[in-house]
Design an enzyme around this catalytic site. Structure first.
Site, PDB file in Angstrom:
ATOM      1  N   CYS A 260     -16.354   8.603 -21.111  1.00 45.93           N
ATOM      2  CA  CYS A 260     -15.407   7.483 -21.126  1.00 45.93           C
ATOM      3  C   CYS A 260     -15.464   6.656 -22.407  1.00 45.93           C
ATOM      4  O   CYS A 260     -14.514   6.650 -23.185  1.00 45.93           O
ATOM      5  CB  CYS A 260     -15.679   6.567 -19.943  1.00 45.93           C
ATOM      6  SG  CYS A 260     -15.455   7.408 -18.378  1.00 45.93           S
TER       7      CYS A 260
HETATM    8  N1  LIG Z   1     -17.153  10.285 -15.065  1.00 44.10           N
HETATM    9  C1  LIG Z   1     -16.935   8.991 -15.011  1.00 44.10           C
HETATM   10  O1  LIG Z   1     -17.859   8.207 -14.878  1.00 44.10           O
HETATM   11  C2  LIG Z   1     -15.526   8.421 -15.105  1.00 44.10           C
HETATM   12  C3  LIG Z   1     -15.349   7.050 -14.827  1.00 44.10           C
HETATM   13  C4  LIG Z   1     -14.071   6.526 -14.870  1.00 44.10           C
HETATM   14  C5  LIG Z   1     -12.991   7.337 -15.215  1.00 44.10           C
HETATM   15  N2  LIG Z   1     -13.175   8.659 -15.512  1.00 44.10           N
HETATM   16  C6  LIG Z   1     -11.999   9.459 -15.826  1.00 44.10           C
HETATM   17  O2  LIG Z   1     -11.694  10.294 -14.709  1.00 44.10           O
HETATM   18  C7  LIG Z   1     -11.143  11.531 -15.159  1.00 44.10           C
HETATM   19  C8  LIG Z   1     -11.954  12.697 -14.603  1.00 44.10           C
HETATM   20  O3  LIG Z   1     -13.280  12.600 -15.100  1.00 44.10           O
HETATM   21  P1  LIG Z   1     -14.501  13.340 -14.447  1.00 44.10           P
HETATM   22  O4  LIG Z   1     -15.724  12.749 -15.068  1.00 44.10           O
HETATM   23  O5  LIG Z   1     -14.387  13.354 -12.966  1.00 44.10           O
HETATM   24  O6  LIG Z   1     -14.263  14.835 -15.004  1.00 44.10           O
HETATM   25  P2  LIG Z   1     -14.989  16.181 -14.515  1.00 44.10           P
HETATM   26  O7  LIG Z   1     -14.928  17.103 -15.677  1.00 44.10           O
HETATM   27  O8  LIG Z   1     -16.288  15.865 -13.871  1.00 44.10           O
HETATM   28  O9  LIG Z   1     -14.036  16.721 -13.368  1.00 44.10           O
HETATM   29  C9  LIG Z   1     -12.747  17.138 -13.572  1.00 44.10           C
HETATM   30  C10 LIG Z   1     -12.443  18.273 -12.608  1.00 44.10           C
HETATM   31  O10 LIG Z   1     -11.078  18.631 -12.804  1.00 44.10           O
HETATM   32  C11 LIG Z   1     -10.976  20.039 -12.686  1.00 44.10           C
HETATM   33  N3  LIG Z   1      -9.742  20.479 -13.320  1.00 44.10           N
HETATM   34  C12 LIG Z   1      -9.459  20.625 -14.629  1.00 44.10           C
HETATM   35  N4  LIG Z   1      -8.189  21.026 -14.798  1.00 44.10           N
HETATM   36  C13 LIG Z   1      -7.652  21.116 -13.567  1.00 44.10           C
HETATM   37  C14 LIG Z   1      -6.363  21.479 -13.087  1.00 44.10           C
HETATM   38  N5  LIG Z   1      -5.376  21.828 -13.915  1.00 44.10           N
HETATM   39  N6  LIG Z   1      -6.174  21.466 -11.756  1.00 44.10           N
HETATM   40  C15 LIG Z   1      -7.170  21.130 -10.911  1.00 44.10           C
HETATM   41  N7  LIG Z   1      -8.397  20.776 -11.308  1.00 44.10           N
HETATM   42  C16 LIG Z   1      -8.642  20.765 -12.624  1.00 44.10           C
HETATM   43  C17 LIG Z   1     -12.239  20.560 -13.335  1.00 44.10           C
HETATM   44  O11 LIG Z   1     -12.533  21.875 -12.919  1.00 44.10           O
HETATM   45  C18 LIG Z   1     -13.264  19.535 -12.833  1.00 44.10           C
HETATM   46  O12 LIG Z   1     -13.859  19.921 -11.625  1.00 44.10           O
HETATM   47  C19 LIG Z   1     -11.139  11.449 -16.686  1.00 44.10           C
HETATM   48  O13 LIG Z   1      -9.875  10.984 -17.094  1.00 44.10           O
HETATM   49  C20 LIG Z   1     -12.173  10.398 -16.990  1.00 44.10           C
HETATM   50  O14 LIG Z   1     -11.918   9.753 -18.205  1.00 44.10           O
HETATM   51  C21 LIG Z   1     -14.439   9.226 -15.451  1.00 44.10           C
END
Ligand SMILES: NC(=O)c1ccc[n+]([C@@H]2O[C@H](COP(=O)([O-])OP(=O)(O)OC[C@H]3O[C@@H](n4cnc5c(N)ncnc54)[C@H](O)[C@@H]3O)[C@@H](O)[C@H]2O)c1
Length: 428
Positions: A260
């Site tokens: 992030c």
């Molecule tokens: N990790 C954090 O602490 C956090 C906090 C706030 C916001 N975010 C935001 O949330 C969003 C997701 O982050 P995350 O950390 O959960 O990512 P992550 O990589 O842990 O998870 C994303 C998931 O999406 C799946 N994916 C990718 N393309 C896909 C598709 N076309 N269809 C279906 N599934 C698909 C991946 O396989 C994965 O399991 C990002 O925008 C991030 O900036 C993350």
């Protein structure tokens, strides 16, 4: 009510489980078959999410995972939590959102609510995502289906941070979309904070993350300045935070990590250019934060120099690969930058991290895949010329470290309360 959560990662999985806990049936959708299989077997792949919670939700039939996007037809609402990285030119890469939009659109039904949660620039929901959904489905947003944005505020590894009790900001494409989104989230989350539009909600998340990035840069810079003056920045922050108003503590480190803070502010930088605007605070904070590993390397060189050693040829152990304490997430971790820089200077590098026993395949650090954490024992730890503390996991035994390590460079103040020998610990 039945919902789909698309993207079962660090954000999507805890959110799915929170809805399931609140009695909402959740269909988790992901393109990663391995994750889907694990979840359907009641297993967790995220360290701080206990498998029992997944097992129970799967057993009760309230949560299931799938790769079949046609099952979108079964649900009333869809929440998208897919990655939003930067590309190699450090520009926003919203291709995961667009891909997801395309997969959903084919099966989108009249009256369904689609909410984007991925962090992104203002306009993604009502411009980019809306376009793919409308083209792919032949339906119109705000008329045939509802569209909203609600930023995730997950704080991984923080035991006091519970999805249900973190207020949820929500913005709708139309007032009716907002009402639908409020209705959805109020089933699982206590406090809903409505804002006037998807863009205001998207901008809120970027303000939150930019605020962190800028303040971390400030303390990182002060660390260097105070250190030159012989003042310990940690002591100063601990004293300043006793002020009951107008101050919030941020802590220095070896550089920024995670999915992030190092990334999201640059989504705003990119979008601002379209409006002829410059984000000088964001650029400056990025500059200061990305220079931190070089400062740490200089401290490592100084510490070795004191012992008539050079970085070249020394055995250096980086302690902590995860980007923050007590989590197993090493994406965008500054530890990788430190490992790379030390290796490039001829050091023999290794890492220790109880949360990352082996490095999983990642897009950014593919050549480290399969590298294993060293063992935690006297013989191993004492064989290194220098231990570089990059992440201060609470489960590490710092007393043992003080007994075993010849020289420690500490970027996290992890050794503050530990008895050490004079000259053994260098703060960096
Ligand atoms: N990790 C954090 O602490 C956090 C906090 C706030 C916001 N975010 C935001 O949330 C969003 C997701 O982050 P995350 O950390 O959960 O990512 P992550 O990589 O842990 O998870 C994303 C998931 O999406 C799946 N994916 C990718 N393309 C896909 C598709 N076309 N269809 C279906 N599934 C698909 C991946 O396989 C994965 O399991 C990002 O925008 C991030 O900036 C993350």
């Amino acid at each position: 009510m039945k919902i789909a959560v698309v993207g079962l990662g660090y954000v999507g999985l805890p959110l799915s489980l929170q809805f399931a806990r609140s009695g909402v049936t959740v269909l988790g959708l992901d393109i990663d078959t391995h994750k889907v299989d694990l979840l359907n077997q009641g297993r967790s792949f995220i360290k701080h999410i206990p498998a029992e919670i997944v097992t129970e939700a799967v057993k009760n039939g309230i949560f299931s995972a799938s790769t079949d996007f046609s099952r979108i037809r079964e649900v009333n609402a869809i929440i998208i939590c897919v990655p939003t990285p930067l590309n190699k030119n450090r520009e926003p890469d919203i291709s995961f959102i667009i891909e997801t939009g395309r997969s959903i659109a084919r099966h989108l039904q009249q009256g369904t609510l689609v909410v984007l949660e991925s962090t992104t620039y203002p306009g993604t929901t009502d411009e980019d995502l809306r376009e793919v959904l409308e083209i792919g489905s032949g339906l119109e947003a705000g008329k045939d289906f509802h569209l909203a944005f609600s930023p995730e505020r997950e704080d991984p590894g923080n035991p006091d941070s519970k999805v249900a009790s973190i207020p949820k900001v929500v913005g709708g494409f139309t007032p009716a979309c907002l009402d639908k989104a409020k209705e959805l989230y109020s089933k699982a989350i206590k406090t809903i904070v409505p804002v006037s539009s998807c863009r205001a909600a998207e901008a809120t998340k970027l303000l939150e993350n930019t605020f962190r990035s800028v303040n971390i840069a400030l303390v990182n810079e002060l660390k260097i300045v105070y250190s030159a003056m012989g003042i310990d920045v940690w002591e100063v922050i601990n004293a300043a935070k006793t002020k009951p108003f107008g101050f919030m503590p941020f802590y220095p480190g070896p550089g920024l990590g995670g999915h992030c803070i190092p990334i999201d502010p640059f989504y705003l930088t990119w979008k601002a250019r379209e409006f002829g605007q410059h984000t000088r605070f964001i650029e400056l904070a990025g500059e200061v934060n990305t220079a931190m590993p070089d400062y740490v390397i200089r401290c490592v060189a100084d510490a070795l120099n004191e012992r008539q050693k050079s970085v070249n040829g020394s055995k250096i152990l980086v302690l902590g690969l995860a980007y923050k304490p007590n989590v197993d997430d090493e994406r965008e971790s500054p530890s990788y930058v430190l490992l790379e820089k030390l290796k490039a200077r001829g050091a023999q590098v290794a890492y220790y991290d109880p949360y990352v026993p082996i490095i999983r395949p990642t897009r950014e650090h593919a050549h480290w895949t399969g590298t294993k954490s060293v063992a935690w024992d006297k013989e191993t730890i004492s064989s290194y010329d220098l231990i570089l503390i990059s992440t201060n996991h609470a489960s590490v035994n710092y007393e043992e470290l003080a007994q075993w390590a010849k020289c420690i460079v500490d970027t996290r103040n992890a050794m503050a309360s530990i008895t050490t020998t004079p000259g053994q610990v260098w703060k960096a």
